[in-house]
Structure formats: structure tokens, C-alpha cells
Design a protein around this motif. Structure first.
Motif, PDB file in Angstrom:
ATOM      1  N   ALA A   1      30.885  44.907  56.534  1.00 42.06           N
ATOM      2  CA  ALA A   1      29.857  45.828  56.023  1.00 42.06           C
ATOM      3  C   ALA A   1      30.125  46.273  54.587  1.00 42.06           C
ATOM      4  N   LEU A   2      31.255  45.856  54.007  1.00 44.87           N
ATOM      5  CA  LEU A   2      31.673  46.360  52.697  1.00 44.87           C
ATOM      6  C   LEU A   2      30.695  45.930  51.595  1.00 44.87           C
ATOM      7  N   GLU A   3      30.213  46.936  50.820  1.00 48.95           N
ATOM      8  CA  GLU A   3      29.273  46.690  49.733  1.00 48.95           C
ATOM      9  C   GLU A   3      29.888  46.919  48.357  1.00 48.95           C
ATOM     10  N   HIS A   4      30.827  47.877  48.265  1.00 46.89           N
ATOM     11  CA  HIS A   4      31.440  48.209  46.980  1.00 46.89           C
ATOM     12  C   HIS A   4      32.961  48.256  47.134  1.00 46.89           C
ATOM     13  N   LEU A   5      33.659  47.528  46.282  1.00 50.44           N
ATOM     14  CA  LEU A   5      35.118  47.469  46.328  1.00 50.44           C
ATOM     15  C   LEU A   5      35.667  47.639  44.920  1.00 50.44           C
ATOM     16  N   ASN A   6      36.572  48.598  44.747  1.00 53.51           N
ATOM     17  CA  ASN A   6      37.187  48.839  43.439  1.00 53.51           C
ATOM     18  C   ASN A   6      38.664  48.477  43.503  1.00 53.51           C
ATOM     19  N   LEU A   7      39.040  47.435  42.768  1.00 57.04           N
ATOM     20  CA  LEU A   7      40.429  46.967  42.727  1.00 57.04           C
ATOM     21  C   LEU A   7      41.023  47.162  41.334  1.00 57.04           C
ATOM     22  N   THR A   8      40.512  48.132  40.595  1.00 54.03           N
ATOM     23  CA  THR A   8      41.015  48.419  39.252  1.00 54.03           C
ATOM     24  C   THR A   8      42.525  48.624  39.249  1.00 54.03           C
ATOM     25  N   GLY A   9      43.219  47.904  38.394  1.00 53.52           N
ATOM     26  CA  GLY A   9      44.657  48.094  38.245  1.00 53.52           C
ATOM     27  C   GLY A   9      45.498  47.621  39.412  1.00 53.52           C
ATOM     28  N   CYS A  10      44.934  46.832  40.315  1.00 53.90           N
ATOM     29  CA  CYS A  10      45.722  46.302  41.449  1.00 53.90           C
ATOM     30  C   CYS A  10      46.517  45.088  40.972  1.00 53.90           C
ATOM     31  N   SER A  11      47.595  45.361  40.275  1.00 49.81           N
ATOM     32  CA  SER A  11      48.373  44.307  39.629  1.00 49.81           C
ATOM     33  C   SER A  11      49.216  43.494  40.609  1.00 49.81           C
ATOM     34  N   GLY A  12      49.292  43.936  41.865  1.00 53.77           N
ATOM     35  CA  GLY A  12      50.094  43.212  42.847  1.00 53.77           C
ATOM     36  C   GLY A  12      49.393  42.011  43.453  1.00 53.77           C
ATOM     37  N   ILE A  13      48.132  41.801  43.103  1.00 53.51           N
ATOM     38  CA  ILE A  13      47.381  40.662  43.639  1.00 53.51           C
ATOM     39  C   ILE A  13      47.468  39.501  42.646  1.00 53.51           C
TER      40      ILE A  13
ATOM     41  N   GLU B   1      27.918  41.018  42.159  1.00 56.62           N
ATOM     42  CA  GLU B   1      28.489  41.184  40.833  1.00 56.62           C
ATOM     43  C   GLU B   1      29.988  41.500  40.889  1.00 56.62           C
ATOM     44  N   ILE B   2      30.749  40.830  40.042  1.00 56.35           N
ATOM     45  CA  ILE B   2      32.153  41.167  39.807  1.00 56.35           C
ATOM     46  C   ILE B   2      32.277  41.468  38.313  1.00 56.35           C
ATOM     47  N   PHE B   3      32.809  42.633  37.970  1.00 55.93           N
ATOM     48  CA  PHE B   3      32.903  42.958  36.555  1.00 55.93           C
ATOM     49  C   PHE B   3      34.131  43.797  36.258  1.00 55.93           C
ATOM     50  N   ARG B   4      34.446  43.917  34.984  1.00 54.53           N
ATOM     51  CA  ARG B   4      35.479  44.823  34.509  1.00 54.53           C
ATOM     52  C   ARG B   4      34.991  45.437  33.204  1.00 54.53           C
ATOM     53  N   LEU B   5      35.482  46.625  32.895  1.00 52.90           N
ATOM     54  CA  LEU B   5      34.938  47.369  31.766  1.00 52.90           C
ATOM     55  C   LEU B   5      35.424  46.866  30.412  1.00 52.90           C
ATOM     56  N   ARG B   6      36.663  46.417  30.354  1.00 46.99           N
ATOM     57  CA  ARG B   6      37.195  46.016  29.053  1.00 46.99           C
ATOM     58  C   ARG B   6      38.383  45.095  29.227  1.00 46.99           C
ATOM     59  N   ASP B   7      38.747  44.414  28.153  1.00 48.45           N
ATOM     60  CA  ASP B   7      39.925  43.559  28.182  1.00 48.45           C
ATOM     61  C   ASP B   7      41.181  44.409  28.049  1.00 48.45           C
ATOM     62  N   LYS B   8      42.335  43.784  28.101  1.00 52.65           N
ATOM     63  CA  LYS B   8      43.604  44.495  28.011  1.00 52.65           C
ATOM     64  C   LYS B   8      43.709  45.254  26.688  1.00 52.65           C
ATOM     65  N   PRO B   9      44.061  46.544  26.745  1.00 51.96           N
ATOM     66  CA  PRO B   9      44.201  47.333  25.517  1.00 51.96           C
ATOM     67  C   PRO B   9      45.286  46.751  24.619  1.00 51.96           C
ATOM     68  N   PRO B  10      45.170  46.941  23.315  1.00 50.92           N
ATOM     69  CA  PRO B  10      46.156  46.389  22.371  1.00 50.92           C
ATOM     70  C   PRO B  10      47.411  47.239  22.258  1.00 50.92           C
TER      71      PRO B  10
ATOM     72  N   SER C   1      38.589  46.052  36.753  1.00 50.96           N
ATOM     73  CA  SER C   1      39.104  46.548  35.477  1.00 50.96           C
ATOM     74  C   SER C   1      40.627  46.638  35.524  1.00 50.96           C
ATOM     75  N   SER C   2      41.257  46.374  34.394  1.00 49.06           N
ATOM     76  CA  SER C   2      42.716  46.493  34.242  1.00 49.06           C
ATOM     77  C   SER C   2      43.512  45.589  35.183  1.00 49.06           C
TER      78      SER C   2
END
Length: 223
Positions: free
Chosen positions: A110-122, A171-180, A145-146
Motif C-alpha cells: 500500500a506504500l505511496e510515499h517513501l523518503n530515503l533521504t541520507g540513507c547512506s547504508g544502502i 516519481e523518484i527525485f532528489r533536491l540537489r547534488d552533493k554539496p561542495p 536526496s543526499s
């Protein structure tokens, strides 16, 4: 009587512990919307208790910033609440890995929205599980994102497959690329906890000192 009618509960950033969450879970309230974000003391034990007690009614679960969580907690939630869970926010949960992702894909129909921002372990290649045929049939949006382990080409490939997946693209998206390397700009992600004021001021002062030092060096060279 209060607990039997409790369907929405926000305990965001209130320093709640596993013991308190376990005590609440024993009452087995019919919670549909639960926010436990930024309670850094929470571990797998507290979230597994939530899964066992209210997993049958949960539709929205916010776990942003729970850095101590591992695959065990996410797997418990996915297995117990997957039939009706519509929104799951795991932003900043760095302990979430490929095992948790696989179980989420397999159980959360049933999942419609999933936020994996910053999940660097995957690992990067394991994100392809998100677009596997037959998995996450109700999905509408995933935020990555991130997730810096995803290079531009891999991200574009996964996002493209998501949009064209049959029978329902999403849709799969992220807000920005890696910060400098700028610590002050790296926290611009959805539902992310801002830096404490004292830490923010310290970072600004440090950044200003660096700029002043580099400017002084240039003037010295001119002389």
C-alpha cells in the motif's frame, strides 16, 4: 477511553526513550499516523514494540533522524504494517541497508510515499529493487536526496525506470547534488532537522575565519 480513540500522535523531537514508547505500545492504541522523528535515543527495541502493538493500524510513520535504527526495526514495521502503510519517512536513518529495503519492497503493497533521504547504508545497485516489477505497486513518490552513493548515471537510470514502469509509473527525485563541502548548505532536505543555533553560529564563525585567513594570505603576497 482516551487510548481507544487515539489515531494520531506526534512525539517529534521530545527526547522520548525506548522505555516510554514500549509503555505506550502496551496500551495498543489504534494509531494511524505516528511521528517519532528526531528522538535520537530511540533504537530498534522501541520501534519493534511499535510494530507489534500498532502495526495493524499504522498508515503514516515518520522516523526521520533516528540514526540508531537498523534493518531489524524497518523490517518489523514493513512486515507488520505493510498491508496498509501509505507513507514511510526514513530520512537520515543511516543504519538502514539493503535487507530493510528488500523487505519494504516485498511487504509494503500500500506504500505511496517513501523518503530515503541520507540513507547512506544502502548500496547504489540495491536501489534498483525500488523499480522491480511487481514491487511497491501503489508507489507514487520516492525521495533520494543526499544519497551520495548514487552517481548521476545510476540515479537517472533508476528514475527513468520508475517513470516508465508498467502498469503504474511513479516519481523518484532528489533536491540537489552533493554539496561542495559547505557544512551550512548540506542540510537543505525535506523534513530535516536544522542545526542548533549554537552550532550554526560556530560554523559561521569558523567559515568567516577561513575566509579572513585566505584573504590575508593574498594581501601578503602582493606586498
Amino acid at each position: 477511553p482516551l487510548m481507544t480513540s487515539l489515531t494520531r500522535l506526534c512525539l517529534r523531537d521530545v527526547s522520548i526513550s525506548d522505555v516510554a514508547v514500549e509503555a505506550l505500545s502496551e496500551c495498543r492504541p489504534p494509531i494511524r499516523n505516528l511521528d517519532l522523528s528526531f528522538n535520537c535515543a530511540l533504537t530498534d527495541a522501541g520501534i519493534i514494540a511499535v510494530a507489534r502493538s500498532v502495526g495493524g493500524t499504522l498508515e503514516v510513520l515518520e522516523l526521520s533522524g533516528l540514526t540508531s535504527l537498523t534493518a531489524q526495526a524497518v523490517m518489523a514495521i514493513s512486515e507488520r504494517a505493510g498491508a496498509q502503510l501509505r507513507e514511510l519517512n526514513l530520512a537520515g536513518c543511516k543504519g538502514v541497508g539493503e535487507r530493510a529495503l528488500q523487505v519494504t519492497v516485498n511487504h509494503c503493497s500500500a506504500l505511496e510515499h517513501l523518503n530515503l533521504t541520507g540513507c547512506s547504508g544502502i548500496p547504489a545497485d540495491d536501489f534498483y529493487a525500488l523499480v522491480r516489477k511487481g514491487g511497491l505497486p501503489s508507489m507514487k513518490r520516492i525521495v533520494l536526496s543526499s544519497c551520495y552513493q548514487l552517481d548521476a548515471a545510476t540515479f537517472a537510470s533508476i528514475a527513468g525506470q520508475a517513470r516508465t514502469r508498467e502498469p503504474n509509473g511513479f516519481e523518484i527525485f532528489r533536491l540537489r547534488d552533493k554539496p561542495p563541502g559547505d557544512a551550512l548548505s548540506s542540510g537543505i532536505v525535506p523534513n530535516w532537522k536544522p542545526l542548533p543555533a549554537a552550532q550554526l553560529l560556530k560554523n559561521i564563525a569558523k567559515d568567516s575565519a577561513k575566509k579572513g585567513s585566505s584573504g590575508g594570505g593574498k594581501k601578503g603576497k602582493k606586498k
